[in-house]
Motif scaffolding. Structure first.
Motif, PDB file in Angstrom:
ATOM      1  N   LEU A   1      20.478  19.290  60.021  1.00  7.75           N
ATOM      2  CA  LEU A   1      21.773  20.054  59.474  1.00  7.75           C
ATOM      3  C   LEU A   1      22.169  19.826  58.264  1.00  7.75           C
ATOM      4  O   LEU A   1      22.874  20.524  57.660  1.00  7.75           O
ATOM      5  CB  LEU A   1      22.725  19.241  60.696  1.00  7.75           C
ATOM      6  N   PHE A   2      21.858  18.549  57.544  1.00  8.98           N
ATOM      7  CA  PHE A   2      21.847  18.323  56.362  1.00  8.98           C
ATOM      8  C   PHE A   2      21.185  19.451  55.204  1.00  8.98           C
ATOM      9  O   PHE A   2      21.925  19.975  54.415  1.00  8.98           O
ATOM     10  CB  PHE A   2      21.801  16.917  55.918  1.00  8.98           C
ATOM     11  N   ILE A   3      19.997  19.696  55.659  1.00 13.39           N
ATOM     12  CA  ILE A   3      19.221  20.407  54.920  1.00 13.39           C
ATOM     13  C   ILE A   3      19.809  21.974  55.018  1.00 13.39           C
ATOM     14  O   ILE A   3      19.822  22.628  53.896  1.00 13.39           O
ATOM     15  CB  ILE A   3      17.754  20.405  55.330  1.00 13.39           C
ATOM     16  N   TYR A   4      20.095  22.283  56.153  1.00 10.65           N
ATOM     17  CA  TYR A   4      20.706  23.742  56.190  1.00 10.65           C
ATOM     18  C   TYR A   4      22.069  23.917  55.636  1.00 10.65           C
ATOM     19  O   TYR A   4      22.270  24.746  54.955  1.00 10.65           O
ATOM     20  CB  TYR A   4      21.162  23.955  57.984  1.00 10.65           C
ATOM     21  N   ARG A   5      22.973  22.820  55.433  1.00 11.05           N
ATOM     22  CA  ARG A   5      24.060  22.833  54.761  1.00 11.05           C
ATOM     23  C   ARG A   5      23.823  22.869  53.207  1.00 11.05           C
ATOM     24  O   ARG A   5      24.402  23.623  52.592  1.00 11.05           O
ATOM     25  CB  ARG A   5      24.892  21.460  55.192  1.00 11.05           C
ATOM     26  N   CYS A   6      22.791  22.269  52.815  1.00 15.93           N
ATOM     27  CA  CYS A   6      22.352  22.411  51.344  1.00 15.93           C
ATOM     28  C   CYS A   6      21.935  23.868  50.959  1.00 15.93           C
ATOM     29  O   CYS A   6      22.497  24.346  50.091  1.00 15.93           O
ATOM     30  CB  CYS A   6      21.242  21.413  50.950  1.00 15.93           C
ATOM     31  N   ILE A   7      21.155  24.125  52.118  1.00 14.36           N
ATOM     32  CA  ILE A   7      20.628  25.758  52.016  1.00 14.36           C
ATOM     33  C   ILE A   7      21.610  26.745  51.587  1.00 14.36           C
ATOM     34  O   ILE A   7      22.003  27.710  50.951  1.00 14.36           O
ATOM     35  CB  ILE A   7      19.465  26.138  52.597  1.00 14.36           C
ATOM     36  N   GLU A   8      22.823  26.725  52.638  1.00 18.21           N
ATOM     37  CA  GLU A   8      23.720  27.314  52.615  1.00 18.21           C
ATOM     38  C   GLU A   8      24.650  27.109  51.616  1.00 18.21           C
ATOM     39  O   GLU A   8      25.355  28.261  51.192  1.00 18.21           O
ATOM     40  CB  GLU A   8      24.766  27.131  53.961  1.00 18.21           C
ATOM     41  N   ALA A   9      24.777  26.330  51.059  1.00 22.16           N
ATOM     42  CA  ALA A   9      25.581  25.839  49.778  1.00 22.16           C
ATOM     43  C   ALA A   9      25.036  26.677  48.557  1.00 22.16           C
ATOM     44  O   ALA A   9      25.635  27.133  47.816  1.00 22.16           O
ATOM     45  CB  ALA A   9      25.917  24.412  49.447  1.00 22.16           C
ATOM     46  N   LEU A  10      23.503  26.428  48.493  1.00 19.79           N
ATOM     47  CA  LEU A  10      22.913  27.145  47.634  1.00 19.79           C
ATOM     48  C   LEU A  10      23.043  28.762  47.556  1.00 19.79           C
ATOM     49  O   LEU A  10      23.411  29.278  46.566  1.00 19.79           O
ATOM     50  CB  LEU A  10      21.430  26.740  47.494  1.00 19.79           C
TER      51      LEU A  10
ATOM     52  N   GLU B   1      14.869  29.123  42.316  1.00 20.84           N
ATOM     53  CA  GLU B   1      13.386  29.041  42.355  1.00 20.84           C
ATOM     54  C   GLU B   1      13.224  28.589  43.989  1.00 20.84           C
ATOM     55  O   GLU B   1      12.461  28.890  44.601  1.00 20.84           O
ATOM     56  CB  GLU B   1      12.864  28.113  41.608  1.00 20.84           C
ATOM     57  N   SER B   2      13.937  27.378  44.317  1.00 19.56           N
ATOM     58  CA  SER B   2      14.039  26.696  45.500  1.00 19.56           C
ATOM     59  C   SER B   2      14.376  27.732  46.614  1.00 19.56           C
ATOM     60  O   SER B   2      13.923  27.839  47.774  1.00 19.56           O
ATOM     61  CB  SER B   2      14.699  25.752  45.749  1.00 19.56           C
ATOM     62  N   LEU B   3      15.436  28.432  46.345  1.00 22.00           N
ATOM     63  CA  LEU B   3      16.098  29.417  47.126  1.00 22.00           C
ATOM     64  C   LEU B   3      15.009  30.639  47.376  1.00 22.00           C
ATOM     65  O   LEU B   3      14.718  31.136  48.725  1.00 22.00           O
ATOM     66  CB  LEU B   3      17.362  30.329  46.655  1.00 22.00           C
ATOM     67  N   ALA B   4      14.462  31.152  46.292  1.00 24.11           N
ATOM     68  CA  ALA B   4      13.356  32.252  46.381  1.00 24.11           C
ATOM     69  C   ALA B   4      12.198  31.682  47.316  1.00 24.11           C
ATOM     70  O   ALA B   4      11.786  32.404  48.027  1.00 24.11           O
ATOM     71  CB  ALA B   4      12.971  32.718  44.977  1.00 24.11           C
ATOM     72  N   ASP B   5      11.996  30.345  46.941  1.00 27.40           N
ATOM     73  CA  ASP B   5      10.731  29.773  47.988  1.00 27.40           C
ATOM     74  C   ASP B   5      11.174  29.711  49.374  1.00 27.40           C
ATOM     75  O   ASP B   5      10.464  29.977  50.201  1.00 27.40           O
ATOM     76  CB  ASP B   5      10.114  28.617  47.331  1.00 27.40           C
ATOM     77  N   ILE B   6      12.267  29.429  49.846  1.00 27.53           N
ATOM     78  CA  ILE B   6      12.602  29.276  51.057  1.00 27.53           C
ATOM     79  C   ILE B   6      12.722  30.723  51.820  1.00 27.53           C
ATOM     80  O   ILE B   6      12.244  30.737  52.699  1.00 27.53           O
ATOM     81  CB  ILE B   6      14.111  28.688  51.199  1.00 27.53           C
ATOM     82  N   ASP B   7      13.222  31.566  51.127  1.00 24.63           N
ATOM     83  CA  ASP B   7      13.333  33.033  51.405  1.00 24.63           C
ATOM     84  C   ASP B   7      11.850  33.435  51.695  1.00 24.63           C
ATOM     85  O   ASP B   7      11.798  34.117  52.703  1.00 24.63           O
ATOM     86  CB  ASP B   7      14.211  33.737  50.627  1.00 24.63           C
ATOM     87  N   ALA B   8      10.941  33.375  50.821  1.00 20.79           N
ATOM     88  CA  ALA B   8       9.715  33.846  50.952  1.00 20.79           C
ATOM     89  C   ALA B   8       8.976  33.114  52.159  1.00 20.79           C
ATOM     90  O   ALA B   8       8.294  33.857  52.903  1.00 20.79           O
ATOM     91  CB  ALA B   8       8.866  33.329  49.795  1.00 20.79           C
ATOM     92  N   GLN B   9       9.009  31.854  52.401  1.00 21.74           N
ATOM     93  CA  GLN B   9       8.587  31.063  53.566  1.00 21.74           C
ATOM     94  C   GLN B   9       9.180  31.673  54.892  1.00 21.74           C
ATOM     95  O   GLN B   9       8.572  31.640  56.061  1.00 21.74           O
ATOM     96  CB  GLN B   9       8.891  29.536  53.560  1.00 21.74           C
ATOM     97  N   SER B  10      10.491  32.014  54.818  1.00 25.41           N
ATOM     98  CA  SER B  10      10.866  32.547  56.164  1.00 25.41           C
ATOM     99  C   SER B  10      10.766  34.087  56.647  1.00 25.41           C
ATOM    100  O   SER B  10      11.253  34.463  57.775  1.00 25.41           O
ATOM    101  CB  SER B  10      12.626  32.400  56.215  1.00 25.41           C
TER     102      SER B  10
END
Length: 121
Positions: A60-69, A111-120
């Motif tokens: 849940l914390f990781i999800y909140r971090c990604i949503e904040a970004l 870059e982290s967001l782009a990497d997360i989006d590429a993995q999903s």
């Protein structure tokens, strides 16, 4: 996150973390309890109430971090929770603007967001 969770499952985790399920659980929580307990994100306490496990709290914390970004990427005036902001600043994903209340996303955060989006995908 090795277990891909749906938006509905994240909502159920959020409701349980905020103790919104006093008494009878909401339809969202009830729909997702079996799967979330099966993947060890929820557990029943001795009193019979649902509670987040350590794995559930981290997810849940990781999800909140990604949503904040994502929020900061879409709107520079987005509000970031204090615990999430501390973590993201420490990791170099966001920096405080002048005044200290607003944040902006760094290149590393993008870059982290782009990497997360590429993995999903």
């Amino acid at each position: 996150m090795s277990n891909d969770l749906t938006k509905d499952e994240f909502d159920a985790l959020g409701q349980i973390s905020r103790k919104e399920h006093r008494g009878r659980p909401s339809a969202c929580v009830a729909r997702n309890t079996k799967r979330l307990t099966g993947i060890k994100m929820l557990e029943y306490t001795r009193e019979g109430h649902l509670a987040l496990t350590e794995k559930g709290l981290q997810t849940l914390f990781i999800y909140r971090c990604i949503e904040a970004l994502r929020g900061l990427e879409a709107d520079a005036e987005a509000v970031v929770d204090a615990d999430v902001a501390i973590f993201l600043v420490r990791k170099g994903h966001i920096v405080a603007r002048e005044g200290g209340k607003q944040f902006e996303i760094t290149q590393r955060g993008r870059e982290s967001l782009a990497d997360i989006d590429a993995q999903s995908r």
